[in-house]
Design a protein around this motif. Structure first.
Motif, PDB file in Angstrom:
ATOM      1  N   GLU A 112       1.533  -8.066  10.115  1.00  0.00           N
ATOM      2  CA  GLU A 112       0.353  -8.898   9.871  1.00  0.00           C
ATOM      3  C   GLU A 112       0.074  -9.814  11.060  1.00  0.00           C
ATOM      4  O   GLU A 112      -1.084 -10.107  11.366  1.00  0.00           O
ATOM      5  CB  GLU A 112       0.554  -9.721   8.597  1.00  0.00           C
ATOM      6  CG  GLU A 112       0.504  -8.918   7.305  1.00  0.00           C
ATOM      7  CD  GLU A 112      -0.890  -8.406   6.957  1.00  0.00           C
ATOM      8  OE1 GLU A 112      -1.878  -8.896   7.553  1.00  0.00           O
ATOM      9  OE2 GLU A 112      -0.989  -7.520   6.089  1.00  0.00           O
ATOM     10  N   GLY A 116      -2.919  -7.819  11.642  1.00  0.00           N
ATOM     11  CA  GLY A 116      -3.532  -8.125  10.364  1.00  0.00           C
ATOM     12  C   GLY A 116      -4.058  -9.532  10.236  1.00  0.00           C
ATOM     13  O   GLY A 116      -4.611 -10.113  11.174  1.00  0.00           O
ATOM     14  N   SER A 281      -3.054 -10.471   2.657  1.00  0.00           N
ATOM     15  CA  SER A 281      -2.811  -9.391   3.609  1.00  0.00           C
ATOM     16  C   SER A 281      -4.047  -8.524   3.798  1.00  0.00           C
ATOM     17  O   SER A 281      -4.749  -8.195   2.832  1.00  0.00           O
ATOM     18  CB  SER A 281      -1.658  -8.518   3.097  1.00  0.00           C
ATOM     19  OG  SER A 281      -1.599  -7.289   3.794  1.00  0.00           O
ATOM     20  N   LEU A 283      -3.577  -5.672   5.888  1.00  0.00           N
ATOM     21  CA  LEU A 283      -3.000  -4.355   6.152  1.00  0.00           C
ATOM     22  C   LEU A 283      -2.452  -3.691   4.902  1.00  0.00           C
ATOM     23  O   LEU A 283      -2.305  -2.466   4.859  1.00  0.00           O
ATOM     24  CB  LEU A 283      -1.881  -4.468   7.196  1.00  0.00           C
ATOM     25  CG  LEU A 283      -2.291  -4.927   8.594  1.00  0.00           C
ATOM     26  CD1 LEU A 283      -1.061  -4.993   9.493  1.00  0.00           C
ATOM     27  CD2 LEU A 283      -3.343  -4.014   9.196  1.00  0.00           C
ATOM     28  N   ARG A 286       0.331  -0.817   4.784  1.00  0.00           N
ATOM     29  CA  ARG A 286       0.558  -0.412   6.170  1.00  0.00           C
ATOM     30  C   ARG A 286       1.247  -1.491   6.992  1.00  0.00           C
ATOM     31  O   ARG A 286       1.659  -1.251   8.127  1.00  0.00           O
ATOM     32  CB  ARG A 286      -0.777  -0.053   6.830  1.00  0.00           C
ATOM     33  CG  ARG A 286      -1.499   1.122   6.190  1.00  0.00           C
ATOM     34  CD  ARG A 286      -2.831   1.386   6.861  1.00  0.00           C
ATOM     35  NE  ARG A 286      -3.782   0.299   6.616  1.00  0.00           N
ATOM     36  CZ  ARG A 286      -4.404  -0.383   7.570  1.00  0.00           C
ATOM     37  NH1 ARG A 286      -4.169  -0.122   8.848  1.00  0.00           N
ATOM     38  NH2 ARG A 286      -5.265  -1.334   7.256  1.00  0.00           N
ATOM     39  N   ALA A 287       1.390  -2.704   6.433  1.00  0.00           N
ATOM     40  CA  ALA A 287       1.880  -3.825   7.224  1.00  0.00           C
ATOM     41  C   ALA A 287       3.313  -3.618   7.701  1.00  0.00           C
ATOM     42  O   ALA A 287       3.635  -3.870   8.867  1.00  0.00           O
ATOM     43  CB  ALA A 287       1.770  -5.122   6.420  1.00  0.00           C
ATOM     44  N   ALA A 290       3.475  -1.102  10.486  1.00  0.00           N
ATOM     45  CA  ALA A 290       2.973  -1.699  11.725  1.00  0.00           C
ATOM     46  C   ALA A 290       4.025  -2.609  12.342  1.00  0.00           C
ATOM     47  O   ALA A 290       4.228  -2.617  13.566  1.00  0.00           O
ATOM     48  CB  ALA A 290       1.689  -2.479  11.449  1.00  0.00           C
TER      49      ALA A 290
END
Length: 304
Positions: A112, A116, A281, A283, A286-287, A290
Motif C-alpha cells: 500500500e 496503493g 486499502s 489494492l 493484491r496489496a 505488491a
C-alpha cells in the motif's frame, strides 16, 4: 525487462506473480492452499508463473505468521502442516534466486505504501482486519520487521488491561474486540439474531448495521473504538502519518469507518496523533503480493 518473483502465502490461497520495477504484473496465478503438502502446490504455482522467464532478479515472500526471520521459517496458525517450515530456503532452492521473507501483513503495508492508498506518505501503519488482525509498519519507506520478523503485530496490542482474555494468551487485545469473528461473537451474545440457516458472520453483521440494527451498529462502534485506541497508541509511539486498513471487514465501509473516525477524534489528543490520515486499502487482495515484490526489488538492489 527485469522482473522479480512475488509470492503471497496464506491459509486460504497461494498467489505468485512476476512484477517489474514499476509494479506492473506480467504474469500471475493463484490456487487454494491445500491442507497438506503445501510446498508441492507452491512449487507448481511458482513453476506456472516463472516458467520460461529469462531474467529474474530475486524472490520476495509474504507469509502468514508467526515467523522467524533469522531462520527463515514460518508457523502459520491456519496451516497446521507448516511448523517451523523453512520456506525461505525452500523457495531459494527451488528458484535459485536471492530470496527474502516477511509477514503477510507487513507486505500488505509495504504494498500500500508503494502502489496503493499510502503512496507518498512518509511513514505508514497497515492494518488487516479479517479473521484476525494483522499489521505492518513502513517507516521512512522501509518496512520495520523487528528482530524475529514479527514487528507490527498490532492486533495483539492491549487496549483494555482489564479486558477479555485473548487466544494469544494476553488480555484486552484489539483482535478480541475488532476482528470479524469477534464482532459477530459479541453481537450474538448481546441479542443479535440472523435468519435460520444464514451464517452469523461479519458480512451479515455489516449488512444489518447498514440497515440500522442496533446491536449490529453497537458491535461495529465497539470494534472501531478498539481500533482507534490502537491507532492512536501506534501513532504516538512511531509518528506514522498514514494508516491504511484492508481485509475482509474493511468491506463493511461506512459502518466501520464512520465510528472509527469519531472514536479517533475522541481518543487522539496530541496534534501529531490527530493529524494521522486513515484510508481504506485501494489494492485489496493484491496489496500483499505488491509488498512481496517491493521487498524483492529492495533486496536485489542491496545485494547487488
Amino acid at each position: 525487462m527485469s522482473r522479480v518473483l512475488a509470492v503471497d502465502i496464506g491459509g486460504t490461497k497461494l498467489a505468485a506473480a512476476l512484477v517489474d520495477e514499476a509494479g506492473s504484473v506480467s504474469r500471475s496465478a493463484t490456487r487454494p492452499t491445500p491442507r497438506t503438502d503445501v510446498m508441492s502446490a507452491l512449487a507448481d504455482l511458482i513453476g506456472e508463473v516463472s516458467g520460461g522467464e529469462p531474467v529474474l532478479q530475486a524472490a520476495g515472500i509474504g507469509c502468514a505468521g508467526p515467523l522467524d526471520l533469522a531462520e527463515g521459517t514460518v508457523s502459520p496458525v491456519n496451516m497446521p502442516s507448516w511448523r517451523g517450515f523453512p520456506v525461505r530456503e525452500e523457495v531459494r532452492r527451488l528458484t535459485g534466486l536471492p530470496t527474502v521473507l516477511a509477514g503477510d501483513a507487513q507486505c500488505f503495508a509495504l504494498g500500500e505504501h508503494w502502489l496503493g492508498a499510502g503512496r507518498g506518505s512518509s511513514s505508514l501503519l497497515g492494518v488487516v482486519v479479517s479473521t484476525g488482525i494483522g499489521g505492518g509498519l513502513v517507516i521512512d519507506g522501509v518496512p520495520l520487521l523487528g528482530l524475529t520478523g514479527n514487528a507490527g503485530h498490532v492486533g495483539h496490542m492491549t487496549v483494555d488491561p482489564y479486558g477479555e482474555a485473548c487466544e494469544c494468551g494476553g488480555r484486552g487485545c484489539v483482535e478480541r474486540y475488532s476482528s470479524g469473528p469477534n464482532l459477530a461473537r459479541w453481537a450474538l451474545s448481546n441479542g443479535w439474531k440472523v435468519p435460520d440457516g444464514s451464517p452469523a458472520d461479519a458480512r451479515a453483521l455489516a449488512r444489518d448495521a447498514s440497515a440500522g440494527e442496533p446491536v449490529a451498529v453497537a458491535a461495529f462502534e465497539r470494534g472501531a473504538r478498539a481500533l482507534a485506541g490502537m491507532i492512536a497508541s501506534t501513532a504516538a509511539a512511531t509518528e506514522v502519518t498514514s494508516v491504511v486498513i484492508g481485509g475482509g471487514v474493511s468491506a463493511a465501509g461506512p459502518v466501520l469507518f464512520e465510528p472509527l473516525a469519531r472514536a479517533l477524534d475522541e481518543v487522539a489528543g496530541l496534534a501529531f496523533v490527530r493529524a494521522v490520515r486513515v484510508r481504506r486499502s485501494t489494492l485489496g487482495v493484491r496489496a500483499a503480493l505488491a509488498g512481496a515484490a517491493k521487498l524483492a526489488w529492495d533486496y536485489s538492489r542491496s545485494a547487488g
